[in-house]
Write a protein that holds these residues in place. Sequence first.
Motif, mmCIF file in Angstrom:
data_model
loop_
_atom_site.group_PDB
_atom_site.id
_atom_site.type_symbol
_atom_site.label_atom_id
_atom_site.label_comp_id
_atom_site.label_asym_id
_atom_site.label_seq_id
_atom_site.Cartn_x
_atom_site.Cartn_y
_atom_site.Cartn_z
ATOM 1 N N MET A 1 0.815 -1.216 0.000
ATOM 2 C CA MET A 1 0.000 0.000 0.000
ATOM 3 C C MET A 1 0.849 1.265 0.000
ATOM 4 O O MET A 1 0.431 2.283 -0.533
ATOM 5 C CB MET A 1 -0.936 0.004 1.215
ATOM 6 N N ASP A 2 2.050 1.211 0.559
ATOM 7 C CA ASP A 2 2.883 2.412 0.627
ATOM 8 C C ASP A 2 3.927 2.486 -0.492
ATOM 9 O O ASP A 2 4.747 3.405 -0.500
ATOM 10 C CB ASP A 2 3.552 2.533 1.992
ATOM 11 N N ASP A 3 3.879 1.556 -1.444
ATOM 12 C CA ASP A 3 4.795 1.630 -2.597
ATOM 13 C C ASP A 3 4.429 2.820 -3.476
ATOM 14 O O ASP A 3 3.246 3.054 -3.754
ATOM 15 C CB ASP A 3 4.724 0.356 -3.451
ATOM 16 N N LYS A 4 5.407 3.558 -3.896
ATOM 17 C CA LYS A 4 5.166 4.623 -4.876
ATOM 18 C C LYS A 4 4.857 3.964 -6.224
ATOM 19 O O LYS A 4 5.378 2.891 -6.522
ATOM 20 C CB LYS A 4 6.386 5.516 -4.989
ATOM 21 N N PRO A 5 4.002 4.572 -7.058
ATOM 22 C CA PRO A 5 3.680 3.983 -8.352
ATOM 23 C C PRO A 5 4.915 3.657 -9.197
ATOM 24 O O PRO A 5 4.961 2.606 -9.849
ATOM 25 C CB PRO A 5 2.799 5.046 -9.018
ATOM 26 N N SER A 6 5.926 4.525 -9.163
ATOM 27 C CA SER A 6 7.139 4.268 -9.948
ATOM 28 C C SER A 6 7.872 3.022 -9.456
ATOM 29 O O SER A 6 8.400 2.245 -10.256
ATOM 30 C CB SER A 6 8.076 5.481 -9.903
ATOM 31 N N VAL A 7 7.875 2.804 -8.158
ATOM 32 C CA VAL A 7 8.505 1.603 -7.591
ATOM 33 C C VAL A 7 7.694 0.369 -7.970
ATOM 34 O O VAL A 7 8.253 -0.667 -8.341
ATOM 35 C CB VAL A 7 8.628 1.727 -6.053
ATOM 36 N N ALA A 8 6.380 0.470 -7.903
ATOM 37 C CA ALA A 8 5.511 -0.654 -8.275
ATOM 38 C C ALA A 8 5.717 -1.034 -9.742
ATOM 39 O O ALA A 8 5.722 -2.218 -10.083
ATOM 40 C CB ALA A 8 4.054 -0.297 -8.016
ATOM 41 N N VAL B 1 -10.601 -5.226 -13.858
ATOM 42 C CA VAL B 1 -9.830 -5.459 -12.649
ATOM 43 C C VAL B 1 -10.473 -4.682 -11.513
ATOM 44 O O VAL B 1 -10.809 -3.509 -11.670
ATOM 45 C CB VAL B 1 -8.359 -4.995 -12.810
ATOM 46 N N VAL B 2 -10.657 -5.349 -10.387
ATOM 47 C CA VAL B 2 -11.131 -4.713 -9.169
ATOM 48 C C VAL B 2 -10.013 -4.868 -8.150
ATOM 49 O O VAL B 2 -9.477 -5.959 -7.977
ATOM 50 C CB VAL B 2 -12.418 -5.386 -8.645
ATOM 51 N N THR C 1 -4.002 2.340 -5.164
ATOM 52 C CA THR C 1 -4.677 2.948 -6.316
ATOM 53 C C THR C 1 -3.687 3.584 -7.288
ATOM 54 O O THR C 1 -3.830 3.451 -8.502
ATOM 55 C CB THR C 1 -5.699 3.999 -5.852
ATOM 56 N N GLY C 2 -2.675 4.263 -6.773
ATOM 57 C CA GLY C 2 -1.677 4.893 -7.646
ATOM 58 C C GLY C 2 -0.946 3.861 -8.482
ATOM 59 O O GLY C 2 -0.725 4.047 -9.689
ATOM 60 N N ALA C 3 -0.575 2.750 -7.875
ATOM 61 C CA ALA C 3 0.108 1.680 -8.601
ATOM 62 C C ALA C 3 -0.817 1.064 -9.637
ATOM 63 O O ALA C 3 -0.402 0.786 -10.770
ATOM 64 C CB ALA C 3 0.599 0.611 -7.631
ATOM 65 N N LEU C 4 -2.091 0.866 -9.281
ATOM 66 C CA LEU C 4 -3.061 0.304 -10.225
ATOM 67 C C LEU C 4 -3.205 1.195 -11.452
ATOM 68 O O LEU C 4 -3.194 0.722 -12.588
ATOM 69 C CB LEU C 4 -4.412 0.117 -9.548
ATOM 70 N N MET C 5 -3.305 2.493 -11.238
ATOM 71 C CA MET C 5 -3.459 3.423 -12.364
ATOM 72 C C MET C 5 -2.192 3.462 -13.216
ATOM 73 O O MET C 5 -2.264 3.460 -14.441
ATOM 74 C CB MET C 5 -3.812 4.821 -11.850
ATOM 75 N N ALA D 1 -9.723 7.166 -15.479
ATOM 76 C CA ALA D 1 -10.846 7.412 -14.580
ATOM 77 C C ALA D 1 -10.904 6.315 -13.523
ATOM 78 O O ALA D 1 -10.498 5.192 -13.766
ATOM 79 C CB ALA D 1 -12.153 7.432 -15.370
ATOM 80 N N ILE D 2 -11.420 6.656 -12.374
ATOM 81 C CA ILE D 2 -11.615 5.704 -11.292
ATOM 82 C C ILE D 2 -13.125 5.624 -11.051
ATOM 83 O O ILE D 2 -13.805 6.647 -10.974
ATOM 84 C CB ILE D 2 -10.910 6.161 -10.010
ATOM 85 N N VAL D 3 -13.636 4.411 -10.913
ATOM 86 C CA VAL D 3 -15.062 4.205 -10.671
ATOM 87 C C VAL D 3 -15.249 3.736 -9.240
ATOM 88 O O VAL D 3 -14.498 2.902 -8.750
ATOM 89 C CB VAL D 3 -15.623 3.154 -11.646
#
Length: 84
Positions: free
Chosen positions: A22-29, A53-54, A59-63, A80-82
């Motif tokens: 959860m605390d991974d930065k998107p760039s690290v992920a 995908v759910v 969330t940042g890593a998912l996007m 977009a996020i739903v």
Amino acid sequence: VDQLPRLQRASEIIHTEDFVAMDDKPSVALRKGKHSSMWLAIQAVKDGRALGVVSAGNTGALMAMSKVILRMIEGIKRPAIVSL
């Protein structure tokens, strides 16, 4: 899953020991998560094995992963996020 046979028939479990914290930065992920459950789920959409995908995860890593794996639709600049 055994109590939900319809869900079991419509699902596939793919084991991986990698995950995005959860605390991974998107760039690290993006760098570390190529074998994570999140990456594999998004790749399944790209390959046509899944319709979406759910995630209750990062969330940042998912996007970020979604933008890299699926690419953006022409003319769309932001994902977009739903939510319900």
